[in-house]
Design an enzyme around this catalytic site. Structure first.
Site, PDB file in Angstrom:
ATOM      1  N   HIS A 281     -18.878  -9.929  36.378  1.00 11.55           N
ATOM      2  CA  HIS A 281     -19.598 -11.007  37.079  1.00 11.55           C
ATOM      3  C   HIS A 281     -18.938 -11.150  38.456  1.00 11.55           C
ATOM      4  O   HIS A 281     -17.727 -10.890  38.592  1.00 11.55           O
ATOM      5  CB  HIS A 281     -19.414 -12.285  36.254  1.00 11.55           C
ATOM      6  CG  HIS A 281     -20.184 -13.473  36.736  1.00 11.55           C
ATOM      7  ND1 HIS A 281     -19.799 -14.217  37.830  1.00 11.55           N
ATOM      8  CD2 HIS A 281     -21.305 -14.069  36.260  1.00 11.55           C
ATOM      9  CE1 HIS A 281     -20.655 -15.210  38.002  1.00 11.55           C
ATOM     10  NE2 HIS A 281     -21.588 -15.140  37.062  1.00 11.55           N
ATOM     11  N   CYS A 523     -25.657 -12.299  38.882  1.00 12.11           N
ATOM     12  CA  CYS A 523     -24.334 -12.270  39.541  1.00 12.11           C
ATOM     13  C   CYS A 523     -23.567 -10.991  39.204  1.00 12.11           C
ATOM     14  O   CYS A 523     -22.335 -11.009  39.048  1.00 12.11           O
ATOM     15  CB  CYS A 523     -23.487 -13.489  39.177  1.00 12.11           C
ATOM     16  SG  CYS A 523     -24.246 -15.030  39.619  1.00 12.11           S
TER      17      CYS A 523
HETATM   18  N1  PLP Z   1     -17.815 -14.702  34.308  1.00 12.25           N
HETATM   19  C1  PLP Z   1     -18.855 -14.434  33.507  1.00 12.25           C
HETATM   20  C2  PLP Z   1     -18.790 -13.243  32.602  1.00 12.25           C
HETATM   21  C3  PLP Z   1     -19.973 -15.263  33.524  1.00 12.25           C
HETATM   22  O1  PLP Z   1     -21.013 -14.973  32.741  1.00 12.25           O
HETATM   23  C4  PLP Z   1     -19.987 -16.380  34.393  1.00 12.25           C
HETATM   24  C5  PLP Z   1     -21.168 -17.258  34.468  1.00 12.25           C
HETATM   25  O2  PLP Z   1     -22.277 -16.844  34.230  1.00 12.25           O
HETATM   26  C6  PLP Z   1     -18.873 -16.627  35.183  1.00 12.25           C
HETATM   27  C7  PLP Z   1     -17.801 -15.770  35.119  1.00 12.25           C
HETATM   28  C8  PLP Z   1     -18.817 -17.798  36.116  1.00 12.25           C
HETATM   29  O3  PLP Z   1     -18.735 -18.988  35.403  1.00 12.25           O
HETATM   30  P1  PLP Z   1     -18.831 -20.395  36.162  1.00 12.25           P
HETATM   31  O4  PLP Z   1     -20.109 -20.356  36.936  1.00 12.25           O
HETATM   32  O5  PLP Z   1     -18.855 -21.391  35.064  1.00 12.25           O
HETATM   33  O6  PLP Z   1     -17.643 -20.503  37.034  1.00 12.25           O
END
Ligand code: PLP
Length: 569
Positions: A281, A523
């Site tokens: 992500h 993302c």
């Molecule tokens: N990492 C992963 C694998 C995710 O799926 C997400 C959110 O979709 C994030 C990080 C980011 O999370 P947050 O938006 O709660 O900071």
């Protein structure tokens, strides 16, 4: 002569605030003073308002060795608190100290009600130091002795009942304008909340809200108990051995940035390497990319197999003596791939690299144990595990949190502030500057208790059944391309493309049928580029989804296909 705990209980517990202070002063008077050579920085306990030095004297050897706490302070009241800690802990073995309910002692003494928040932080600092020293001893003993493993008592859980689970989510039981119930298939973005979480937030707001670690009035004390109680619960849930390894953060993104710029920037140099993957992500990719630009370290990627798994047979090509950080997701938010974290950590240990795990997608669906997997840092968000937005967790090994710098500065995180210089509290306070998302952190505890009561194994099995059903039904559809590996390597996330309908158009048609999915790059732009697509449709499952949801999605997908075919003719 030192007072025993029984004597202290007898004399202390019923005293009012002023008399307790007087009693502490008297206890403090009796405590032997440290010679100046023991008042070193190394022996200092951080996080105390006054100066405190603490060491332990160990008598005997192995797991029978008993501890004696030796400590001193420039404040006589704190010396009184030290006398209580000595009465509670002296003569105990490391294992006994680690199991000992010191908070129960404080509660019985009514101590927490009568000391200031700063002093409570100091007391916590001393307890943390004692348990850290006991833990170090216990670890060194287990490394030299062969110990019989402690087998946890099997937990008896009720069978998984999806209807009972689903009925606890008000939002899923409220009809849409069309009259049908929502089919929510976007839990990978944010999960819905069960009633216990919503009610916990309401309970805090309506009954005892106050700032945390500030007031000693009734609301302040209750909120501290709830806030720290939530931290403890989360620590146990992820297998952390120390509550102070759990730092509340606003979410995964901020947590990962705190590690990149609080730990990474401190230790990385030009020529070093950061190893990550193309399936990350952006939250676990862009901070490392930017850190590499700032430090001159290079960013390398673990190769991926054609079916969307990490190709660990080629790990040796990219994991080198220069690798300082391995930043990897435990479960991909687009492919659904579950990565073998323990194996990656073992390989990283051989080159001395620090492992950062993005557990945003795994913690809600798979059991996590940071100690068994020897993870250095792990981060997740509350809103993906049936909890509120605005709160998440950064776990760090005690030694890693010790060496990591804070990147947010201000109230609560300091030990001492002078005009020229400041020093920091011990973790977790060191990383919790300013007012925390208190209500959300407490409600996150309620969410985690809820998950734990159902059991992650049961949730995982249920989600696996639905994922299997979904993939089996999607795969034979003409023009269908499912991304990611076979069922045994993935969690409840299925991203796909189907010929003839753009994901954005598909999302709109599904929405018209009350089926909520996510579309776009999720993302993960580098991953989409590697897969040669700009966008996909993603279905992500949670404990409350059932077979009817999958059927509703499939029938809406068929309707979308028919519509698209009729438009072309
Ligand atoms: N990492 C992963 C694998 C995710 O799926 C997400 C959110 O979709 C994030 C990080 C980011 O999370 P947050 O938006 O709660 O900071």
């Amino acid at each position: 002569m030192n007072s025993t705990l029984a004597e202290i209980f007898e004399e202390f517990a019923d005293l009012d605030r002023e008399d307790q202070s007087q009693f502490l002063l008297e206890l403090g008077d009796e405590l032997p003073k440290f010679p100046s050579e023991q008042k070193t920085e190394e022996n200092r306990v951080h996080g105390c308002q006054s100066q405190v030095w603490l060491i332990t004297d160990v008598t005997g050897s192995g797991d029978e060795a008993s501890f004696e706490i030796l400590a001193d302070s420039d404040s006589n009241i704190v010396r009184g608190l030290i006398a209580i800690l000595q009465a509670a802990y002296n003569g105990k073995t490391a294992a006994e100290i680690l199991k000992y309910d010191i908070q129960g002692v404080f509660r019985q003494l009514n101590l927490q009600q009568h000391i200031s928040p700063q002093r409570r932080n100091g007391l916590k600092g001393m307890v943390d130091r004692i348990t850290t020293l006991a833990r170090k001893h216990a670890v060194s003993v287990t490394q030299t002795l062969s110990v019989t493993p402690v087998v946890a008592a099997p937990t008896v859980r009720k069978p998984f009942d999806v209807q009972a689970v689903r009925s606890q989510f008000p939002i899923l039981n409220r009809p849409l304008a069309s009259g049908s119930l929502p089919v929510y298939l976007d839990s990978g973005a944010s999960a819905q909340k069960p009633r216990v979480v919503i009610e916990k937030e309401r309970e805090v707001e309506e009954r005892y809200f106050a700032n945390a670690h500030r007031g000693t009035y009734q609301f302040g004390l209750r909120i501290d108990e709830e806030f720290e109680g939530s931290r403890s619960l989360i620590a146990r849930f992820i297998g952390a051995s120390d509550d102070s390894s759990v730092v509340f953060v606003p979410g995964t993104t901020i947590g990962l940035n705190m590690i990149a710029f609080g730990w990474g920037r401190k230790f990385l140099r030009s020529g070093d390497e950061i190893l990550t993957t193309v399936m990350e992500h952006h939250a676990n990719f862009v901070p490392w990319q930017q850190l590499s630009k700032q430090t001159g370290a290079s960013l390398r990627l673990i190769p991926m197999t054609d079916d969307g798994r990490l190709d660990l047979s080629r790990l040796g090509e990219v994991l080198t003596k220069r690798t300082k950080i391995v930043a990897v997701t435990a479960m991909s938010n687009m492919l659904g791939t579950i990565n073998p974290i323990r194996q990656i950590v073992q390989a990283a240990r051989e080159v001395g690299a620090c492992v950062v795990v993005d557990a945003a997608q795994s913690v809600p669906h798979l059991p996590t144990n940071v100690v068994e997997d020897d993870i250095d840092f792990l981060v997740f968000s509350g809103h993906k595990i049936y909890g509120p937005t605005g709160v998440g967790v950064l776990y760090g090994k005690p030694s890693r949190l010790e060496e990591m710098d804070p990147i947010h500065f201000g109230g609560h995180m300091i030990s001492e502030v002078k005009i020229e210089e400041s020093t920091w509290s011990a973790p977790p306070a060191k990383f919790e500057a300013g007012t925390m998302p208190i209500v959300q952190a407490i409600a996150l505890g309620a969410a985690i208790r809820w998950v734990d009561e159902i059991g992650l194994e049961a949730i995982h099995r249920h989600e696996e059944t639905l994922t299997s059903m979904l993939m089996d039904r999607l795969a034979p559809m003409p023009g269908m391309k499912i991304f990611g590996p076979a069922l045994e390597h993935r969690g409840g996330i299925v991203s796909f493309r189907i010929d003839g309908i753009h994901p954005e158009d598909l999302a709109a048609i599904l929405d018209q049928h009350g089926v909520f999915t996510r579309h776009g790059h999720h993302c993960t732009m580098p991953l989409h580029t590697a897969l040669g697509v700009s966008a996909t449709t993603r279905v992500s499952l949670a404990a409350y989804n059932n077979a009817d949801d999958v059927e509703a999605f499939l029938s809406a997908l068929h309707a979308a296909q028919s519509l698209s075919r009729s438009r072309k003719h």
